[in-house]
Design an enzyme around this catalytic site. Sequence first.
Site, PDB file in Angstrom:
ATOM      1  CG  ASP A 117      -8.386  -3.242  -3.085  1.00  0.00           C
ATOM      2  OD1 ASP A 117      -9.338  -2.705  -2.959  1.00  0.00           O
ATOM      3  OD2 ASP A 117      -8.486  -3.913  -1.372  1.00  0.00           O
ATOM      4  CD  GLU A 165      -3.128   1.870   0.727  1.00  0.00           C
ATOM      5  OE1 GLU A 165      -2.525   3.172   0.066  1.00  0.00           O
ATOM      6  OE2 GLU A 165      -3.391   0.990   0.130  1.00  0.00           O
ATOM      7  CB  THR A 169      -8.225   5.149  -5.908  1.00  0.00           C
ATOM      8  OG1 THR A 169      -6.870   5.090  -6.500  1.00  0.00           O
ATOM      9  CG2 THR A 169      -7.653   4.579  -4.503  1.00  0.00           C
ATOM     10  CG  ASP A 170     -12.601   5.934  -9.268  1.00  0.00           C
ATOM     11  OD1 ASP A 170     -12.988   4.216  -9.179  1.00  0.00           O
ATOM     12  OD2 ASP A 170     -12.997   6.722  -8.852  1.00  0.00           O
TER      13      ASP A 170
END
Length: 253
Positions: A124, A74, A126-127
Amino acid sequence: VKIFDTTTWGRVLTLDDYVMLSTRDEYVYHEMMTHPACLTHPNPKRALVIGGGDGGTVRELAKHPSIEEIVMVEIDGMVVDSCREFIPETACGMDHAKCNLIIGDGIDYIEKAEAGSFDIICIDSTDPLGPSKGLFTEPFYRKAYEVLREQGILMVQSESPRTKVHIFQEVYTFFDKIFGAPNVHCMMIHVPTYMPGTWSLAFCTKGLHPIRDVDRERQELFLANEDLNYYNKAIHEGAFALPGYVRKLLGKS
């Protein structure tokens, strides 16, 4: 990063004012991002999550006994810290013993990863805005294909075919070229807090079929042992039944 309480959707996480999850319906996305792949793969041992800073995808992957390690990459440590403090019901996944959390660039991680090192990869994201733009490119998916082991499965958040038509069509073009059209499957899920509620996930494999190759015995045992809110046998199959307009967008009718 904003986290706030609502009367209808429970606690809500937004990034740059885009809704990422609500505690009322986050299980839909997270269960469908993980369980169909884990129960189709014959013996998944190692999973990679790119993004997923709320922890929900890791939480669901960790429920599968065969999975020994989950590497989560992440880019935004603030998302991780905020969710751990204010949305522990999803963030608890990141504290599981199986999880190896890396705060870093997922694109760079994939680029440097050893070929054939993961059974399942979940994008996984975001846009396609800011750092996520690179996750929606053909070179990235080609490298992800190399990082998958034999019979590996790539799961991708593939946007809404209602409001993100161009992106939706473009990424499936990439998937067809890389995996071969027979190995690329679109799933439809309903997430009310994701405008307009109709959302898609891409299920791309190295030779497995998401319905024919499901391990029915393992699926029955898993469902008996886990108290899930969305995923079940009928939903697994039904998610791959596409409305006519989606089939047209994908050139299937």
